[in-house]
Design an enzyme around this catalytic site. Structure first.
Site, PDB file in Angstrom:
ATOM      1  N   GLY A  49       0.771  -1.240   0.000  1.00  0.00           N
ATOM      2  CA  GLY A  49       0.000   0.000   0.000  1.00  0.00           C
ATOM      3  C   GLY A  49       0.801   1.289   0.000  1.00  0.00           C
ATOM      4  CD  GLU A 104       1.439   0.850   7.277  1.00  0.00           C
ATOM      5  OE1 GLU A 104       0.893   1.033   6.171  1.00  0.00           O
ATOM      6  OE2 GLU A 104       1.382  -0.235   7.871  1.00  0.00           O
ATOM      7  CG  ASP A 105      -1.255   1.737   3.242  1.00  0.00           C
ATOM      8  OD1 ASP A 105      -1.037   1.517   4.447  1.00  0.00           O
ATOM      9  OD2 ASP A 105      -1.827   0.906   2.507  1.00  0.00           O
ATOM     10  CE  LYS A 136      -9.964   4.508   6.705  1.00  0.00           C
ATOM     11  NZ  LYS A 136     -10.645   3.232   6.450  1.00  0.00           N
ATOM     12  CG  PHE A 158     -12.564   0.735   2.016  1.00  0.00           C
ATOM     13  CD1 PHE A 158     -11.846  -0.014   2.937  1.00  0.00           C
ATOM     14  CD2 PHE A 158     -12.297   0.579   0.664  1.00  0.00           C
ATOM     15  CE1 PHE A 158     -10.866  -0.914   2.511  1.00  0.00           C
ATOM     16  CE2 PHE A 158     -11.323  -0.314   0.229  1.00  0.00           C
ATOM     17  CZ  PHE A 158     -10.619  -1.057   1.155  1.00  0.00           C
ATOM     18  CB  VAL A 159      -9.641   5.983   1.097  1.00  0.00           C
ATOM     19  CG1 VAL A 159     -10.568   7.005   1.707  1.00  0.00           C
ATOM     20  CG2 VAL A 159      -8.597   5.536   2.108  1.00  0.00           C
ATOM     21  CG  ASP A 165      -5.683  -3.323  -1.902  1.00  0.00           C
ATOM     22  OD1 ASP A 165      -5.280  -2.830  -0.838  1.00  0.00           O
ATOM     23  OD2 ASP A 165      -6.144  -4.476  -1.995  1.00  0.00           O
ATOM     24  NE  ARG A 171      -2.036  -3.194  -4.143  1.00  0.00           N
ATOM     25  CZ  ARG A 171      -2.179  -3.257  -2.817  1.00  0.00           C
ATOM     26  NH1 ARG A 171      -2.003  -2.176  -2.091  1.00  0.00           N
ATOM     27  NH2 ARG A 171      -2.479  -4.394  -2.221  1.00  0.00           N
TER      28      ARG A 171
END
Ligand code: IMP
Ligand code: MG
Length: 181
Positions: A49, A104-105, A136, A158-159, A165, A171
């Protein structure tokens, strides 16, 4: 979401544009540079991610840099964390004694980052900081998770896109989007 295959991107709305992502990354890079002046930094990308964020951030950092990659899975193909992470690919080099920035994503419940931090801390880095593109905070289950650098705080959506993904799709989108309901 009914189908497991996403055959078009037409029901995705843009939440964060590619221009906003780029300018935020420029700001994050200058914060990170200030904190690590004169140091060699090892940046660790959590696959898959964080891959686009990691590479755009890395290009903006001008200090001596090493890169390593770790691949973990927390969700499988579910949208809900099951609380257990599995390391598919561990770091290649030792980070003992190094200044490490984990990239991190997104931090959601905090499960993944908490377990990753313990895993990396077992190698005794000199320091370990966390940079996440998205946070979040309203979804947090693991208490006390506070990333050092956050691109954008977002609500409980949810993104997808820009590395993130939906069942391995999307992605490559250059922006962060969410599904139209
Ligand atoms: P956590 O363990 O609940 O904090 O979840 C972290 C991981 O779940 C992230 O690294 C993502 O891979 C995934 N994830 C959480 N929220 C989203 C989302 O909104 N879109 C895509 N992936 C997500
Ligand atoms: Mg991830």
């Amino acid at each position: 979401m009914q189908s497991t295959k996403l055959t078009s991107n037409e029901n995705i709305t843009i939440m964060i544009t590619k221009e906003d992502i780029e300018s935020r990354i420029t700001q994050l890079a200058s914060e990170i540079e200030k904190d690590f002046t004169g140091e060699t930094l090892t940046i660790v990308c959590t696959l898959r991610g964080a891959v686009l964020f990691f590479s755009d951030l890395a290009k903006k950092l001008t200090m001596p840099l090493k890169m390593d990659f770790i691949e973990v899975a927390s969700y499988g193909d579910s949208e809900v964390s099951n609380g257990i992470i599995k390391i598919h690919k561990d770091l290649t080099n030792s980070i003992s004694g190094e200044d490490v920035l984990l990239v991190e994503d997104i931090i959601d419940t905090g499960t993944t980052i908490a377990q990753l931090q313990s895993h990396l801390n077992r190698q005794n880095p000199r320091s370990l900081k966390v940079c996440t593109l998205l946070d979040k905070p309203s979804r947090r289950i693991v208490k006390g998770i506070q990333p050092d650098y956050v691109g954008f705080e977002i609500e409980d959506y949810f993104v997808l896109g820009y590395g993130l993904d939906y069942k391995q799709h999307c992605r490559n989108l250059p922006f962060i989007g969410k599904m139209k309901l």
